[in-house]
Design a protein around this motif. Structure first.
Motif, PDB file in Angstrom:
ATOM      1  N   ASN A 234       0.923  -1.335   0.053  1.00 12.89           N
ATOM      2  CA  ASN A 234       0.104  -0.246   0.010  1.00 12.89           C
ATOM      3  C   ASN A 234       0.917   1.307   0.078  1.00 12.89           C
ATOM      4  N   ILE A 236       3.377   2.409   1.920  1.00 11.99           N
ATOM      5  CA  ILE A 236       3.499   3.089   3.132  1.00 11.99           C
ATOM      6  C   ILE A 236       5.081   3.285   3.168  1.00 11.99           C
ATOM      7  N   ASN A 244       4.589   1.690  -4.365  1.00 12.37           N
ATOM      8  CA  ASN A 244       3.662   0.732  -4.038  1.00 12.37           C
ATOM      9  C   ASN A 244       3.460  -0.504  -4.708  1.00 12.37           C
ATOM     10  N   HIS A 279      -6.283  -5.105   1.861  1.00 12.92           N
ATOM     11  CA  HIS A 279      -7.119  -4.641   2.963  1.00 12.92           C
ATOM     12  C   HIS A 279      -6.920  -5.252   4.240  1.00 12.92           C
ATOM     13  N   ASP A 282      -4.152  -3.006   5.859  1.00 13.02           N
ATOM     14  CA  ASP A 282      -4.845  -1.863   6.471  1.00 13.02           C
ATOM     15  C   ASP A 282      -5.325  -2.285   7.485  1.00 13.02           C
ATOM     16  N   GLU A 283      -6.045  -3.316   7.697  1.00 14.06           N
ATOM     17  CA  GLU A 283      -6.928  -3.848   8.967  1.00 14.06           C
ATOM     18  C   GLU A 283      -5.769  -3.899   9.980  1.00 14.06           C
ATOM     19  N   LEU A 285      -3.246  -2.256  10.479  1.00 19.45           N
ATOM     20  CA  LEU A 285      -2.622  -1.118  10.730  1.00 19.45           C
ATOM     21  C   LEU A 285      -3.717  -0.332  11.431  1.00 19.45           C
ATOM     22  N   ARG A 287      -6.470   1.097  10.005  1.00 14.77           N
ATOM     23  CA  ARG A 287      -6.853   2.094   9.296  1.00 14.77           C
ATOM     24  C   ARG A 287      -7.815   1.717   8.012  1.00 14.77           C
ATOM     25  N   SER A 288      -8.741   2.869   7.664  1.00 11.02           N
ATOM     26  CA  SER A 288      -9.564   2.058   6.545  1.00 11.02           C
ATOM     27  C   SER A 288      -8.601   2.368   5.113  1.00 11.02           C
ATOM     28  N   PRO A 289      -8.952   1.283   4.316  1.00  7.42           N
ATOM     29  CA  PRO A 289      -8.429   1.112   3.217  1.00  7.42           C
ATOM     30  C   PRO A 289      -8.820   2.513   2.202  1.00  7.42           C
ATOM     31  N   ASP A 290      -7.738   2.800   1.456  1.00  9.14           N
ATOM     32  CA  ASP A 290      -8.019   3.873   0.385  1.00  9.14           C
ATOM     33  C   ASP A 290      -9.026   3.433  -0.844  1.00  9.14           C
TER      34      ASP A 290
END
Length: 538
Positions: A234, A236, A244, A279, A282-283, A285, A287-290
């Motif tokens: 993602n 980061i 990415n 996803h 992100d979970e 982390l 945080r919501s996925p972009d």
């Protein structure tokens, strides 16, 4: 024609950990390494053993099965032999398959940061690489600030790269550490490195995203001859992030310009797990996925305009550059007051509802959506609420439960220790199968208290919502003043990994939140029965 192999190097656990607000535990690193290994990455860089307790513990044992497990660290210091350098010793003691050495390749940094001569730095590179090779590990060198170094002193930057290769490095990685190099510059400089004697099959690219071109720079480097790409999940990374890999991988695999010439270690079946991988990360982390992330975002294959939706119904290729299924994503037709009948028909079809173009119920649904969006609702961003509205208009939604009343109290008071605190308490009266139940809960704010109270006791349905979690909560004020209309969007998820959005609108923020909370729970119950079709945004 034989395809050239592109090797994918993931540095999420090392360079990605430089992201502000991200601090992986050993358990986090083990979980992420497992995800990367299972997906098919060639290299997983785990961190810097010896630099901190977490990374040292992580490298106490090998953490990958298929992927090569990579330790990262500095070349030996000037004036100390490779055998006596404690940093290099920690790398050699790690349970890694490969060691990536970071080396200064800009003479300015050699002078200012290392405080040694250019020749001493070249000696450190050579001796460190030879020590890694002698240990039986694969050696690679990250030439830090290579592109800026090349532009300042091309002869010395090239000397760093050729020294690493001549000493036995399997990979010499050219790093755009400051992220300011342009794709045309990357292509030209990679060509110069190859001309200087480092074959493209031994070159890698490590691009940062400070100009938003990390993916473009990585692809430019591949076009110029490099065969290893470094990046993160993602995107980061420190500052603006790294290249990415979630965008690069499907581009290499699915785009003809690359797929015809190159192969990667991720097959077609693995690629369908890309959206889930992005996803899931992100979970982890929290945080919501972009939603607008290429390939894997909830909006990546979403269509809003009526004429676009009409074309999609005839042939999805009219507005899709790849099939969403190829990366594990879903086609999504959004509904709004701008949408025509084709949008609604397609959106309903995705939920298993077939309705004729001339069906009066369809006209009624379109009218309701347009009326509600005029008052502030936004169904294009709340698929679950739209699904429930459609079922209620075109079919039936079971009467799972009925909320008779709710009350929310916010009190600011001093506690027993004399500390000033604000307490939120909610009381909800719910009727299930004719039985009235009252639940009381305290929470971190009125919405949290209401959520906890609402889900505290739903009788026979309680077990069904045990895995329901609220992942995100957004509030938007639609007009001015303290009496403003408020729109609340809530994102929910459950143990299946499905995610859905619900919406509520009111001049009272608590009431708007309650509407969205109610829709979330009802959608979850419908989903459990297979009646809500596909999850709104997986």
């Amino acid at each position: 024609m034989k395809k050239d192999r592109i090797y994918l190097f993931d540095t999420t656990l090392r360079d990605g950990q430089q992201t502000p607000g991200i601090d992986f535990s050993v358990e986090d690193k083990i979980a992420i390494a497992g995800l990367l290994d299972a997906f098919g990455l060639d290299y997983v860089e785990g961190g810097y053993p010896g630099a901190n307790p977490t990374d040292t513990a992580f490298f106490a044992k090998k953490r990958t099965g298929r992927a090569k497990f990579v330790a990262f660290g500095m070349t030996k210091r000037a004036g100390i032999s490779a055998s006596n350098d404690p940093g290099l010793a920690a790398l050699l003691d790690s349970k890694s398959d490969a060691i990536c050495l970071v080396a200064k390749s800009w003479d300015y940094h050699v002078r200012v940061a290392l405080g040694c001569s250019n020749e001493e730095n070249l000696t450190s590179i050579a001796e460190s690489v030879k020590a890694v090779v002698a240990s039986g590990r694969e050696a690679m060198v990250d030439c830090e600030h290579f592109f800026d170094g090349y532009k300042a002193n091309p002869d010395y930057a090239l000397a760093c790269a050729t020294t690493a290769y001549a000493s036995g490095a399997r990979w010499v990685v050219l790093c755009d550490t400051n992220g300011g190099t342009q794709p045309s510059e990357v292509q030209a400089i990679v060509g110069a490195v190859i001309a200087a004697g480092v074959p493209g099959e031994n070159l890698g690219i490590h691009a940062h995203n400070d100009t938003g071109q990390a993916v473009a720079n990585s692809l430019a480097a591949v076009g110029a001859g490099v065969r290893q790409i470094q990046g993160t999940l993602n995107g980061i990374g420190e500052r603006c992030g790294n290249a990415n890999l979630v965008t690069l991988i499907p581009t290499l695999a699915l785009k003809e310009a690359y797929a015809e010439r190159f192969s990667i270690g991720i097959d077609t079946e693995d690629l369908t797990g890309l959206t889930k991988l992005a996803h899931t990360f992100d979970e982890l982390l929290n945080r919501s996925p972009d939603h607008q992330a290429p390939y894997v975002g909830a909006s990546a294959f979403a269509t809003k305009a009526g004429i676009h939706a009409s074309a999609l119904l005839k042939d999805p290729r009219t507005y899709e550059h790849v099939t969403p299924e190829s990366v594990g994503n879903l086609r999504k037709v959004m509904v709004s007051d701008q949408g025509g009948k084709a949008n609604f028909i397609n959106a309903l079809k995705l939920r298993g509802i077939t309705v004729g173009k001339d069906d009066p119920k369809l006209d009624r649904l379109i009218q309701i959506v347009k009326e509600r969006e005029a008052t502030g609702y936004a169904y294009e961003g709340a698929d679950a609420s739209f699904a429930l509205l459609a079922y209620r208009t075109l079919g039936t939604v079971p009467d799972f439960f009925h909320v008779e009343s709710f009350r929310v109290m916010v009190e600011r008071r001093y506690d027993a220790n004399g500390q000033l605190k604000t307490v939120s308490e909610a009381v909800v009266r719910v009727i299930v199968d004719g039985e009235t139940m009252m639940s009381v809960a305290e929470g971190h704010g009125p919405v949290n208290a209401l959520d906890l109270a609402l889900r505290k006791d739903l009788g026979k349905f309680q077990a069904e919502i045990a895995d329901l979690e609220l992942a995100d909560y957004k509030v938007r004020i639609l007009n001015g003043g303290t009496e403003a209309i408020t729109r609340v969007l809530i994102e929910s998820t459950d143990a299946t990994g499905a995610r859905w959005w619900t919406v509520g609108v009111s001049d009272n923020i608590i009431d708007a939140s309650f509407q969205a909370l109610m829709d979330s729970i009802v959608y979850k119950l419908m989903k459990n029965r297979g009646e809500a079709g596909r999850a709104a945004a997986e």
